[in-house]
Write a protein that holds these residues in place. Structure first.
Motif, short mmCIF file in Angstrom:
data_model
loop_
_atom_site.label_atom_id
_atom_site.label_comp_id
_atom_site.label_asym_id
_atom_site.label_seq_id
_atom_site.Cartn_x
_atom_site.Cartn_y
_atom_site.Cartn_z
N GLY B 38 0.85 -1.20 0.00
CA GLY B 38 0.00 0.00 0.00
C GLY B 38 0.87 1.23 0.00
N ALA B 39 0.25 2.35 -0.34
CA ALA B 39 1.01 3.60 -0.39
C ALA B 39 1.48 3.98 1.01
CB ALA B 39 0.13 4.70 -0.96
N LEU B 209 -3.63 -2.29 0.36
CA LEU B 209 -4.31 -1.36 1.27
C LEU B 209 -4.29 0.03 0.64
CD1 LEU B 209 -5.57 -1.45 4.10
CD2 LEU B 209 -3.34 -0.89 5.04
N LEU B 210 -5.47 0.50 0.25
CA LEU B 210 -5.57 1.81 -0.40
C LEU B 210 -6.77 2.55 0.18
CD1 LEU B 210 -5.08 0.83 -4.17
CD2 LEU B 210 -3.43 1.99 -2.72
N PHE B 224 -1.60 -9.32 -9.97
CA PHE B 224 -0.82 -8.60 -10.98
C PHE B 224 -1.46 -8.73 -12.36
CE2 PHE B 224 3.11 -9.56 -8.18
CZ PHE B 224 2.79 -8.49 -7.35
N GLY B 225 -2.11 -9.88 -12.62
CA GLY B 225 -2.72 -10.10 -13.93
C GLY B 225 -4.07 -9.45 -14.06
N LYS B 226 -4.84 -9.43 -12.99
CA LYS B 226 -6.20 -8.89 -13.06
C LYS B 226 -6.49 -7.99 -11.86
CE LYS B 226 -8.31 -12.73 -15.57
NZ LYS B 226 -9.24 -13.86 -15.48
N PRO B 227 -5.90 -6.80 -11.85
CA PRO B 227 -6.23 -5.89 -10.75
C PRO B 227 -7.74 -5.62 -10.73
CG PRO B 227 -4.81 -4.81 -12.37
CD PRO B 227 -5.01 -6.20 -12.83
N ARG B 234 -3.45 1.26 -10.96
CA ARG B 234 -2.54 2.42 -10.89
C ARG B 234 -1.49 2.20 -9.81
NH1 ARG B 234 -6.96 7.32 -11.55
NH2 ARG B 234 -6.79 7.50 -13.81
N PHE B 235 -1.93 1.64 -8.65
CA PHE B 235 -0.97 1.39 -7.57
C PHE B 235 0.10 0.40 -8.02
CE2 PHE B 235 0.40 -1.35 -4.11
CZ PHE B 235 1.07 -0.42 -3.34
#
Lengths: 265, 343
Positions: B38-39, B209-210, B224-227, B234-235
């Motif tokens: 997460g950011a 976590l966003l 990674f394949g299907k956000p 974008r994250f």
């Protein structure tokens, strides 16, 4: 170059050392000098009478020294026990709460000693503590707690409490964390806090006089009485004895500090 | 069915006096690694501290090995939280540090000594028991902290960015120690990292976590394949983002022209995202582009190209890098284009 003292600094340090040392040398001569009158540079006779009396355990100085020792040790202990949580709490208070807490804690230090002593005398007399060692002990503890709290506030400002969290997470209860982690890490500040409280009591005069009412005889009181009575040799001996525990307390605090670290790695 | 080693349902935790994490749910089984990304400031540390009982948090269910731990103090949760910077107790030897969890649990001295030695062996520090923490290097401290964390064999191990402050060689060393320890003792592991590659490498599951909530929890390949959303994509740092619209199923129209897309959202405004690897420079591509610059990285070189005013990043793979300002032809793999509704 760093690490090398300039001539000016050496002279300053020497001056400072001599200003502390010379009065003590004078006291030492006075404690064994007999018939030493102005303008003589040296006493006409030397005697160890006052030291013999003191070491034999007879006389007022010995009893007063023992009373002072008990009061100072008690004051140091009380100051540490009370000031440790107070200092910790003050270090964590922000904004106006922090300022208010600090002001309340340090008020006994900020107030003029006579005002503090007079105020304490009124309250202690009404509580029946006047003229008793316990009353004097509690009175000594008032400024000692304030000073040691001030000291512990600084200590806890720099104390990394995450080390305590680490201990809790590893399975230690709050009590075990205090015993196995906090207390050993605070060995140095505790020794120094105890020494500070000890010395505040050891040198205390106004509070002892006003609360003790002359019934509690400490070493400073006896030394002062001998000076007033013109018994300079005994007064000088007492004054030198006054110095010993102070130096021992400071040395012990420094020794206890060896190998200890306040903050965690 | 065995109970999850860690079950979190509806967890909320404040950020100091401000509103914080909201309604987080996930579970981790024994021996499983759950990696949290997460950011910065998203609340990853707050989440770990709340699970460990070191920060306030409320949850509909917070269970460790089937036991409700929400009302318990940190020491009774069977959860060990390892902070980002290893905090060894400076007044205790390495052996004393590692043995601390056993000492407070009143484990018999002989058994404790044996387990301390086992834990130190697991991190290859057998001969360090009598050393003081101040004499250790950064990597050694990390490994001692790991040994101390696992010596009491907790059901759940929480690691807060354990590799963040390490240089690449130490990072590898500590990472291998973590994996080896987990294989041997099998605790559920929740690990926070900023490094997406590391998340993919270590995680059986990865949680993103966003915006104060878990935006997606999935296996790394799936994530990674299907956000699941535009914000997750974008994250993940997918660099090629093209606005347009889905005209009909399988067709995305944008400044790049009409692109065939394997998976689309219903018709309407959309944003298409694709990785540099989805774009190839070929001799007979469907679109022309001018090479603007080359970007050289440790594992990959990419080209930034301009397609009629839209800039794309193209992975060059093993092909020879084209000259800057040269014209190239591109094709985009429709299977690798993801479309999302605009925010």
């Amino acid at each position: 170059m760093s690490g090398v003292l300039s001539a000016g600094r050496i002279a300053g340090l020497l001056g400072l050392g001599l200003s502390a040392l010379l009065p003590m040398v004078l006291l030492a001569i006075w404690s064994v000098g007999d018939r030493w009158f102005y303008p003589a540079l040296w006493p006409s006779r030397l005697t160890a009478e006052s030291w013999r009396t003191l070491l034999s355990g007879e006389g007022r100085l010995w009893a007063a020294g023992a009373t002072s020792m008990l009061l100072a040790a008690g004051t140091g202990a009380i100051a540490c026990i009370v000031a440790l949580p107070v200092g910790r709490a003050l270090a964590r208070l922000d904004g106006w709460r922090g300022h208010l807490g600090a002001a309340m804690t340090f008020l006994p230090v900020a107030a003029p000693p006579v005002a503090l002593a007079t105020g304490l005398q009124f309250s202690f007399l009404s509580l029946g503590l006047g003229g008793r060692p316990i009353g004097v002990l509690l009175a000594h503890a008032v400024p000692a707690v304030a000073y040691v709290s001030l000291y512990f506030t600084g200590v806890f400002t720099g104390f990394d409490t995450r080390v305590e969290e680490e201990a809790r997470s590893l399975g230690a209860s709050a009590g075990q964390t205090f015993r196995f982690i906090t207390l050993p890490l605070l060995r140095r500040p505790l020794a120094e806090g105890f020494a500070l409280g000890f010395l505040i009591s050891w040198a205390q005069m106004p509070l002892t006089l006003l609360i003790g009412g002359g019934a509690v005889r400490t070493l400073p009181i006896e030394v002062f009485a001998f000076v007033e009575a013109g018994q300079d040799r005994i007064a000088a001996t007492g004054a030198l004895v006054l110095l010993v525990p102070a130096l021992v307390a400071l040395a012990a605090a420094r020794l206890a500090a060896r190998g200890t670290e306040v903050a965690a790695l | 069915m065995t109970a999850a080693a860690l079950l979190i349902e509806g967890l909320s935790a404040p950020f100091g006096s401000a509103p914080g994490l909201e309604d987080l749910s996930f579970e981790v089984r024994s021996g499983e690694r759950f990696v949290l990304v997460g950011a910065s400031g998203a609340g990853k540390t707050t989440l770990l501290r709340a699970i460990a009982g070191l920060a306030p948090g409320t949850a509909r269910r917070m269970e460790v090995a089937g036991h409700d731990v929400a009302p318990l103090p940190p020491e009774r949760r069977d959860v060990v939280y390892l902070q980002q910077t290893p905090l060894l107790f400076p007044h205790l030897t390495v052996g004393g540090n590692v043995g601390f969890p056993l000492r407070v649990r009143k484990v018999a001295r002989a058994e404790a000594a044996e387990r301390v030695q086992q834990a130190l062996s697991a991190v290859h520090l057998e001969s360090f028991a009598d050393r003081m923490p101040r004499t250790l290097s950064g990597g050694q401290r990390h490994r001692v902290a790991l040994a101390r964390a696992i010596v009491a064999r907790p059901a759940v191990l929480l690691l807060d960015e354990p590799f963040a402050s390490l240089d690449p060689s130490l990072r590898q060393e500590v990472r291998e120690a973590v994996i080896a320890i987990q294989r041997e003792y099998g605790p559920a592991l929740v690990l926070v990292t900023h490094d997406l590659d590391e998340a993919g490498l270590l995680g059986d599951q990865v949680g993103v976590l966003l915006g104060r909530r878990l935006a997606q929890v999935d296996r790394p390949a799936q994530l990674f394949g299907k956000p699941a959303s535009l914000e997750v994509a974008r994250f993940l740092g997918i660099p090629n983002e093209v606005p347009g619209r889905v005209a009909e199923p399988g067709c995305f129209q944008s400044a790049l022209g009409a692109l065939r897309v394997s998976r689309t959202i219903p018709a309407g405004p959309a944003i298409a995202l694709f990785r540099p690897e989805a774009v190839r420079i070929t001799e007979r591509g469907s679109m022309s582009a001018a090479v603007v610059e080359l970007r050289h990285r440790v594992h990959q070189t990419t080209a930034i190209v301009d397609v009629g005013g839209t800039r794309l990043e193209v992975a060059l793979g093993g092909t020879r890098p084209p000259a800057v300002r040269s014209l190239v032809q591109l094709t985009i793999d429709p299977d690798q284009i993801m479309t999302f509704p605009p925010p």
